[in-house]
Design an enzyme around this catalytic site. Structure first.
Site, PDB file in Angstrom:
ATOM      1  N   SER A  34     -14.746  -5.306  27.493  1.00 47.48           N
ATOM      2  CA  SER A  34     -15.126  -3.981  27.730  1.00 47.48           C
ATOM      3  C   SER A  34     -15.847  -3.691  29.005  1.00 47.48           C
ATOM      4  O   SER A  34     -15.655  -2.669  29.591  1.00 47.48           O
ATOM      5  CB  SER A  34     -15.829  -3.440  26.584  1.00 47.48           C
ATOM      6  OG  SER A  34     -17.113  -4.120  26.452  1.00 47.48           O
ATOM      7  N   HIS A  92     -10.186  -2.069  22.623  1.00 47.00           N
ATOM      8  CA  HIS A  92     -10.004  -1.778  24.153  1.00 47.00           C
ATOM      9  C   HIS A  92      -8.317  -1.732  24.288  1.00 47.00           C
ATOM     10  O   HIS A  92      -7.740  -0.992  25.112  1.00 47.00           O
ATOM     11  CB  HIS A  92     -10.616  -2.000  25.246  1.00 47.00           C
ATOM     12  CG  HIS A  92     -12.030  -1.650  25.354  1.00 47.00           C
ATOM     13  ND1 HIS A  92     -12.707  -0.611  26.039  1.00 47.00           N
ATOM     14  CD2 HIS A  92     -13.077  -2.250  24.547  1.00 47.00           C
ATOM     15  CE1 HIS A  92     -13.847  -0.652  25.625  1.00 47.00           C
ATOM     16  NE2 HIS A  92     -14.056  -1.516  25.030  1.00 47.00           N
ATOM     17  N   LYS A 143     -11.200   5.339  21.667  1.00 43.79           N
ATOM     18  CA  LYS A 143     -10.830   5.051  23.032  1.00 43.79           C
ATOM     19  C   LYS A 143      -9.265   5.490  22.879  1.00 43.79           C
ATOM     20  O   LYS A 143      -8.990   6.610  23.474  1.00 43.79           O
ATOM     21  CB  LYS A 143     -10.919   3.574  23.334  1.00 43.79           C
ATOM     22  CG  LYS A 143     -12.202   3.080  23.059  1.00 43.79           C
ATOM     23  CD  LYS A 143     -12.705   1.625  23.412  1.00 43.79           C
ATOM     24  CE  LYS A 143     -14.017   1.242  22.909  1.00 43.79           C
ATOM     25  NZ  LYS A 143     -15.364   2.088  23.267  1.00 43.79           N
TER      26      LYS A 143
HETATM   27  C1  LIG Z   1     -15.128  -4.186  22.171  1.00 49.10           C
HETATM   28  C2  LIG Z   1     -15.781  -3.067  21.257  1.00 49.10           C
HETATM   29  N1  LIG Z   1     -15.647  -3.039  20.102  1.00 49.10           N
HETATM   30  C3  LIG Z   1     -16.369  -1.856  19.343  1.00 49.10           C
HETATM   31  C4  LIG Z   1     -16.820  -0.859  19.783  1.00 49.10           C
HETATM   32  C5  LIG Z   1     -17.471   0.311  18.962  1.00 49.10           C
HETATM   33  O1  LIG Z   1     -16.642   1.318  18.709  1.00 49.10           O
HETATM   34  P1  LIG Z   1     -17.135   2.699  18.483  1.00 49.10           P
HETATM   35  O2  LIG Z   1     -17.677   3.360  19.800  1.00 49.10           O
HETATM   36  O3  LIG Z   1     -15.798   3.459  17.878  1.00 49.10           O
HETATM   37  O4  LIG Z   1     -18.040   2.852  17.564  1.00 49.10           O
HETATM   38  C6  LIG Z   1     -16.888  -0.602  21.305  1.00 49.10           C
HETATM   39  C7  LIG Z   1     -17.340   0.619  21.863  1.00 49.10           C
HETATM   40  O5  LIG Z   1     -17.653   0.650  22.844  1.00 49.10           O
HETATM   41  C8  LIG Z   1     -16.516  -1.723  21.956  1.00 49.10           C
HETATM   42  O6  LIG Z   1     -16.139  -1.742  23.248  1.00 49.10           O
END
Ligand SMILES: Cc1ncc(COP(=O)(O)O)c(C=O)c1O
Length: 411
Positions: free
Chosen positions: A180, A208, A239
């Site tokens: 990310s 992502h 996303k």
């Molecule tokens: C790699 C990754 N996994 C999980 C999440 C968590 O997702 P959510 O924002 O839908 O809770 C994020 C959020 O930034 C993320 O970047």
């Protein structure tokens, strides 16, 4: 007498979070690659709505219909009154989309990762990339397994850890699919080989990459042409799906087990109907409009090339996440401010999100960004970077379109 309230943010964090020109928790109205900030329109270059679906009329309409039909909330967990036919429809569609037997949707992507915890039993070993999302690390903390962290995408380090681990232990490798902050892909071909060689399961957090990567948007496994490499996926709808919610997809018996044991799926209210309907409508678009993926990749690669030509270090990832590496957090905060003064909102990434000394400005591109947005982002970086002496060239005076902001500056 010690007091649990004897804690406070560092002076730097206080300056960053208290000022009128703060990069974090800024109230803004965000839509389609732009945001209104205190009455000033800025380019939004920090939003993970990569395909631009959060403002898509079809997604909004589907969401509004569900709102009308089912109300704002199920007000109950999936186990009790929080399972609508819509939830089951989304689970079925996602399982098919990802080539899995079954899926469970959760209220956020974070909770989808936490839902892995029941798999991490006593005596098991979880191998985790150092750059994995915080929610994967928290899932490991919630479970009982031993944790081994390998250096980011360092397959030699992972192999060494696998080779020296107890041969009798159940093993699992967990990795982000598309990281990310750096915007780089996991090394899925090598991970798959190592997992098979050492009898480990492979879990990929596709937060992502699901929707974004692969000809049909099915994520890293499709991108690498390895549909069978991943044992279990997690993902998010916040996303590419322009909504909110999460998913775990994999073998039917494991999904059934998680449905009744994952605390983050049981002891919480279910995904709201409007969010489920939005995710379903987004999935239709993800499947039918591959040109959105082409557009956002094209924009990101163009921007990365132009920033590199200016003298910024943007890495080589080539995905819609473009990191501009700065290093020191104070300098990163100053650059963030200068860019914001130029009318572009970016994401400042600092410790603990990245190791100390590796602060960066993170850009995320959207298919709905226009060419004009792109040149405004570039102009902002050029002006701000020159003013701070980060890149060569004459320093120009700040542009007159500075957002009107009040309060304490981090400088
Ligand atoms: C790699 C990754 N996994 C999980 C999440 C968590 O997702 P959510 O924002 O839908 O809770 C994020 C959020 O930034 C993320 O970047």
């Amino acid at each position: 007498m010690p007091d649990v309230f004897d804690k406070q943010l560092s002076p730097f964090a206080q300056a960053l979070t208290a000022g009128g020109l703060r990069p974090f928790c800024r109230p803004m109205a965000v839509r389609n690659g732009e945001a209104m900030d205190h009455g000033v329109r800025v380019v939004m270059a920090a939003c993970n709505d990569y395909l631009g679906l959060a403002g898509d009329p079809r997604v909004i309409e589907a969401s509004a219909k569900a709102l009308d039909l089912y109300g704002t909330s199920c007000s109950g967990s999936r186990l009790v009154c929080g399972t609508l036919p819509l939830h089951e429809e989304l689970e079925g569609r996602l399982a098919e989309f990802l080539g899995c037997q079954a899926a469970i949707v959760t209220t956020t992507g974070f909770q989808a990762n936490l839902a892995l915890a029941p798999l991490f039993g006593r005596g098991d070993i979880v191998f985790s990339d150092m750059a994995n999302h915080a929610s994967l690390f928290d899932a490991i903390r919630l479970g009982w397994a031993d944790r081994r962290v390998y250096r980011h995408s360092d397959m030699g380090h992972l192999e060494c850890q696998l080779a020296t681990a107890d041969v009798g232990a159940a093993k699992v490798i967990v990795t982000d699919g598309l990281f990310s902050v750096e915007g780089d892909l996991c090394r899925l071909p090598e991970l798959a080989v190592l997992a098979r060689r050492h009898g480990a399961r492979l879990v990929v957090d596709g937060a992502h990459d699901i929707g974004l990567l692969g000809a049909r948007g099915r994520g890293v496994a499709e991108h690498f042409g390895l549909p069978d490499a991943v044992d279990l996926y997690t993902g998010t709808f916040s996303k590419c799906f322009g909504s909110i919610g999460g998913v775990v997809a994999g073998p039917a018996d494991i999904i059934a087990y998680l449905r009744y044991t994952a605390r983050s799926a049981i002891f919480t209210a279910s995904m709201p109907p409007a969010a489920v309907a939005a995710a379903l409508a987004a999935l239709d678009i993800i499947e039918s409009e591959p040109e959105r993926r082409t557009r956002v990749f094209g924009l990101a690669q163009r921007l990365a090339g132009q920033l590199r030509a200016l003298g910024f270090d943007v890495g080589e990832a080539g995905t819609p996440i473009v990191p501009v590496h700065i290093g020191e957090a104070e300098l990163c905060a100053r650059l963030w401010q200068e860019i914001f003064h130029e009318g572009v909102f970016t994401q400042a990434v600092m410790a603990p999100a990245v190791p100390v000394g590796q602060a960066a400005i993170r850009l995320s591109l959207q298919a709905t960004h226009t060419d004009d947005h792109l040149s405004r982002i570039l102009d902002a970086f050029a002006a701000a970077g020159r003013r701070l002496g980060l890149i060569p060239g004459p320093a120009a005076a700040p542009t007159p379109r500075r957002p009107r902001v009040t309060g304490v500056s981090v400088r």
